[in-house]
Design a protein around this motif. Structure first.
Motif, PDB file in Angstrom:
ATOM      1  N   PHE A  27      -9.612  -1.636   1.338  1.00 38.07           N
ATOM      2  CA  PHE A  27      -9.239  -1.981  -0.028  1.00 38.07           C
ATOM      3  C   PHE A  27      -8.291  -3.176  -0.096  1.00 38.07           C
ATOM      4  O   PHE A  27      -8.443  -4.035  -0.970  1.00 38.07           O
ATOM      5  CB  PHE A  27      -8.587  -0.777  -0.705  1.00 38.07           C
ATOM      6  CG  PHE A  27      -9.543   0.315  -1.057  1.00 38.07           C
ATOM      7  CD1 PHE A  27     -10.400   0.185  -2.134  1.00 38.07           C
ATOM      8  CD2 PHE A  27      -9.598   1.486  -0.314  1.00 38.07           C
ATOM      9  CE1 PHE A  27     -11.294   1.192  -2.472  1.00 38.07           C
ATOM     10  CE2 PHE A  27     -10.475   2.503  -0.639  1.00 38.07           C
ATOM     11  CZ  PHE A  27     -11.329   2.362  -1.721  1.00 38.07           C
ATOM     12  N   ALA A  28      -7.314  -3.242   0.783  1.00 37.01           N
ATOM     13  CA  ALA A  28      -6.264  -4.256   0.659  1.00 37.01           C
ATOM     14  C   ALA A  28      -6.505  -5.494   1.515  1.00 37.01           C
ATOM     15  O   ALA A  28      -6.435  -6.623   1.022  1.00 37.01           O
ATOM     16  CB  ALA A  28      -4.910  -3.641   1.018  1.00 37.01           C
ATOM     17  N   SER A  29      -6.802  -5.305   2.791  1.00 42.48           N
ATOM     18  CA  SER A  29      -6.896  -6.443   3.706  1.00 42.48           C
ATOM     19  C   SER A  29      -8.182  -7.238   3.495  1.00 42.48           C
ATOM     20  O   SER A  29      -8.157  -8.467   3.366  1.00 42.48           O
ATOM     21  CB  SER A  29      -6.812  -5.955   5.156  1.00 42.48           C
ATOM     22  OG  SER A  29      -6.766  -7.051   6.044  1.00 42.48           O
ATOM     23  N   ILE A  30      -9.339  -6.551   3.466  1.00 43.22           N
ATOM     24  CA  ILE A  30     -10.604  -7.263   3.253  1.00 43.22           C
ATOM     25  C   ILE A  30     -10.599  -7.945   1.889  1.00 43.22           C
ATOM     26  O   ILE A  30     -11.025  -9.101   1.753  1.00 43.22           O
ATOM     27  CB  ILE A  30     -11.795  -6.292   3.368  1.00 43.22           C
ATOM     28  CG1 ILE A  30     -11.895  -5.724   4.787  1.00 43.22           C
ATOM     29  CG2 ILE A  30     -13.098  -7.002   3.001  1.00 43.22           C
ATOM     30  CD1 ILE A  30     -13.011  -4.717   4.974  1.00 43.22           C
ATOM     31  N   THR A  31     -10.114  -7.246   0.879  1.00 42.91           N
ATOM     32  CA  THR A  31     -10.072  -7.826  -0.459  1.00 42.91           C
ATOM     33  C   THR A  31      -9.139  -9.026  -0.506  1.00 42.91           C
ATOM     34  O   THR A  31      -9.405  -9.994  -1.230  1.00 42.91           O
ATOM     35  CB  THR A  31      -9.625  -6.773  -1.487  1.00 42.91           C
ATOM     36  OG1 THR A  31     -10.484  -5.631  -1.393  1.00 42.91           O
ATOM     37  CG2 THR A  31      -9.694  -7.326  -2.898  1.00 42.91           C
ATOM     38  N   GLY A  32      -8.059  -8.994   0.261  1.00 42.96           N
ATOM     39  CA  GLY A  32      -7.156 -10.141   0.312  1.00 42.96           C
ATOM     40  C   GLY A  32      -7.845 -11.388   0.843  1.00 42.96           C
ATOM     41  O   GLY A  32      -7.696 -12.487   0.297  1.00 42.96           O
ATOM     42  N   LEU A  33      -8.626 -11.239   1.921  1.00 38.37           N
ATOM     43  CA  LEU A  33      -9.392 -12.367   2.456  1.00 38.37           C
ATOM     44  C   LEU A  33     -10.405 -12.874   1.433  1.00 38.37           C
ATOM     45  O   LEU A  33     -10.558 -14.088   1.238  1.00 38.37           O
ATOM     46  CB  LEU A  33     -10.120 -11.935   3.732  1.00 38.37           C
ATOM     47  CG  LEU A  33      -9.270 -11.735   4.988  1.00 38.37           C
ATOM     48  CD1 LEU A  33     -10.102 -11.085   6.087  1.00 38.37           C
ATOM     49  CD2 LEU A  33      -8.718 -13.084   5.479  1.00 38.37           C
ATOM     50  N   GLU A  34     -11.102 -11.946   0.804  1.00 40.25           N
ATOM     51  CA  GLU A  34     -12.093 -12.304  -0.207  1.00 40.25           C
ATOM     52  C   GLU A  34     -11.433 -13.014  -1.385  1.00 40.25           C
ATOM     53  O   GLU A  34     -11.929 -14.038  -1.874  1.00 40.25           O
ATOM     54  CB  GLU A  34     -12.799 -11.033  -0.687  1.00 40.25           C
ATOM     55  CG  GLU A  34     -13.750 -11.235  -1.843  1.00 40.25           C
ATOM     56  CD  GLU A  34     -14.072  -9.934  -2.556  1.00 40.25           C
ATOM     57  OE1 GLU A  34     -14.470  -9.997  -3.728  1.00 40.25           O
ATOM     58  OE2 GLU A  34     -13.914  -8.852  -1.942  1.00 40.25           O
ATOM     59  N   TYR A  35     -10.289 -12.494  -1.826  1.00 40.86           N
ATOM     60  CA  TYR A  35      -9.584 -13.063  -2.974  1.00 40.86           C
ATOM     61  C   TYR A  35      -9.109 -14.482  -2.666  1.00 40.86           C
ATOM     62  O   TYR A  35      -9.218 -15.383  -3.505  1.00 40.86           O
ATOM     63  CB  TYR A  35      -8.399 -12.177  -3.339  1.00 40.86           C
ATOM     64  CG  TYR A  35      -7.769 -12.494  -4.679  1.00 40.86           C
ATOM     65  CD1 TYR A  35      -8.221 -11.868  -5.837  1.00 40.86           C
ATOM     66  CD2 TYR A  35      -6.736 -13.404  -4.779  1.00 40.86           C
ATOM     67  CE1 TYR A  35      -7.646 -12.150  -7.074  1.00 40.86           C
ATOM     68  CE2 TYR A  35      -6.156 -13.697  -6.007  1.00 40.86           C
ATOM     69  CZ  TYR A  35      -6.613 -13.071  -7.142  1.00 40.86           C
ATOM     70  OH  TYR A  35      -6.054 -13.361  -8.367  1.00 40.86           O
ATOM     71  N   ALA A  36      -8.582 -14.683  -1.449  1.00 40.69           N
ATOM     72  CA  ALA A  36      -8.109 -16.009  -1.058  1.00 40.69           C
ATOM     73  C   ALA A  36      -9.237 -17.028  -1.108  1.00 40.69           C
ATOM     74  O   ALA A  36      -9.030 -18.180  -1.501  1.00 40.69           O
ATOM     75  CB  ALA A  36      -7.502 -15.955   0.346  1.00 40.69           C
TER      76      ALA A  36
END
Length: 475
Positions: free
Chosen positions: A384-393
């Motif tokens: 939820f947090a780490s993969i989404t952070g990469l995607e969001y960036a």
């Protein structure tokens, strides 16, 4: 339609005549949305990342024991070289990782070129909407899965460390990195490479200097409005579009401010939880092998989320937008720390050493397998947090600044490590339950503040999707 070109839509080589067509209003409202096929060039980069992470985590695995229980020099050997060698290795790893991580994420996602949804016919005959947003999300999911397959390397290196030596444990990752370089080079002719631009970092500082001089607003730093004397003084070689891109990048980076707290909790897997395992009954297992339950969990959970859970939620009209996913990840991290606090209290209640484990080098009478839920919960929080952070960036950054924004996101891990020093006074017996409880409480507060500030971004994303669909229909 000004910003949608025919090149944004792709076909399947003529296998399905209706594939690649622009979706109608009815298509957009009724057809199921799916991720598109991932290009082969992206898989080359994913494989290379697997090897790089195998090297990184394979080296990191034995490092806690290398520091806590340093190898003793053999007779006739060179005494005192362990610490300098460790410092040099950490510096080299930091430089190498920094150079790779800020670029490899944007590069793997760049391999997928379509930018707007199109109709695709599956082999079953079902017509679906191939959604670039979902495709990028899926690319980063498989990219992160490769990271965690590589992250299983400590299982091997810690066993080699325990039963043979440190030098052999570190040689194995080195060989794997050479193999990864060869994989990357083999695909060099097929990669899509984003055109080089001017120095984004230097130009960004230049814009901010001018903005500060002209009133601390980026709007005041527009190149068209900069006086001639400031043009000469700051060597302005950017334009108004660059200023707008910088504003978008800084807006995206606001979300990352809260990540250091998350990484501080996450990092407990690689220090205090390893030490906690050493105070429990491990049987024939090395104490520093337990954190491999994190990548093992991700090995099964990432495909489950991508193939089952996320599609099910979308079919029920409950697509989890980025901010909501990050919020859930933060909360799960808090749950993991809360469990660690309870487990530490249980360890202290067990003999023979109670709240001072390892007295006379004897662990307390509790199985190390009670640690597994911590790693399982942390692993799910990463989805939820780490993969989404990469995607969001990647998704929110302007194309010219994707590497910069990704680098800023990854820099939050460093701040998370720095925050770890603040809890060092509590990272000793018998205060460890308070340390884990403190982290859990702070993480809950962080998650709630984060969601209250940024939940509007999820609504904004829905609005952007509606605008894109409207443009497609007008095309």
């Amino acid at each position: 339609m000004s910003d949608v070109e025919l090149s944004d839509f792709v076909d399947d080589g003529g296998k399905n005549q209706k594939s690649g067509e622009t979706p109608t209003k009815e298509d957009l409202s009724k057809l199921r949305r799916v991720a598109d096929r991932i290009p082969m060039t992206a898989w080359y980069i994913v494989a290379c990342e697997l090897c790089e992470r195998f090297t990184y985590y394979g080296v990191q695995g034995p490092m806690q024991n290398y520091i806590q229980f340093p190898p003793q020099p053999k007779p006739g050997g060179q005494p005192g070289v362990s610490l300098p060698g460790l410092v040099i290795a950490i510096i080299i790893i930091g430089i190498g990782t920094g150079g790779i991580k800020s670029n490899v994420g944007p590069m793997v996602a760049d391999q997928y070129r379509p930018k707007h949804p199109y109709v695709k016919v599956l082999p079953s005959g079902e017509r679906v909407i191939a959604d670039p947003r979902l495709t990028v999300q899926t690319i980063f999911a498989w990219f992160y899965l490769a990271i965690n397959i590589g992250g299983l390397s400590p299982i091997l290196t810690t066993l080699v460390e325990k039963h043979h030596s440190f030098w052999l444990a570190y040689l194995i990752p080195t060989i794997m990195m050479v193999f990864g370089i060869l994989i990357f080079i083999s695909g060099r002719r097929a990669y899509y490479k984003a055109p080089p631009s001017t120095s984004v970092i230097a130009d960004s500082f230049s814009v901010m200097k001018v903005a500060f001089v002209r009133g601390k607003s980026l709007e005041n730093a527009k190149a068209s409005n900069v006086p001639v004397n400031l043009h000469a003084k700051y060597r302005v070689n950017w334009d108004d579009n660059f200023v707008n891109d910088l504003k978008s990048a800084l807006e995206a980076c606001r979300v990352f401010v809260f990540y250091p707290i998350y990484w501080c909790c996450y990092n407990q897997m690689y220090n205090n939880l390893i030490s906690q395992a050493a105070t429990m009954n491990t049987g024939s297992l090395p104490n520093d092998i337990m954190n491999n339950f994190d990548p093992l969990t991700l090995l099964f959970m990432i495909p489950l989320f991508e193939k089952v859970i996320y599609p099910f939620l979308r079919s029920k009209g409950l697509p989890l937008k980025p901010v909501t996913r990050i919020f859930i990840g933060f909360l799960l991290s808090a749950v993991a720390m809360g469990y660690a606090a309870v487990l530490q209290r249980v360890i202290y209640n067990k003999g023979p050493c109670y709240d001072h484990p390892l007295c006379n080098n004897v662990p307390n009478d509790i199985s190390v397998y009670w640690q597994i839920p911590v790693y399982v919960i942390v692993a799910i929080s990463e989805i939820f947090a780490s993969i989404t952070g990469l995607e969001y960036a990647y998704q929110k950054a302007p194309p010219s600044m994707r590497s910069l924004v990704t680098a800023l996101f990854l820099t939050t891990t460093a701040f998370g490590s720095i925050l770890g020093y603040a809890i060092v006074p509590l990272a000793v017996d018998p205060y460890l339950p308070y340390m884990y409880s403190l982290l859990a409480g702070i993480m809950v507060i962080t998650a709630c503040v984060f969601y209250s500030l940024f939940r509007k971004y999820d609504l904004q994303e829905e609005f952007e999707e509606e605008i894109t669909e409207k443009e497609i229909l007008e095309y």
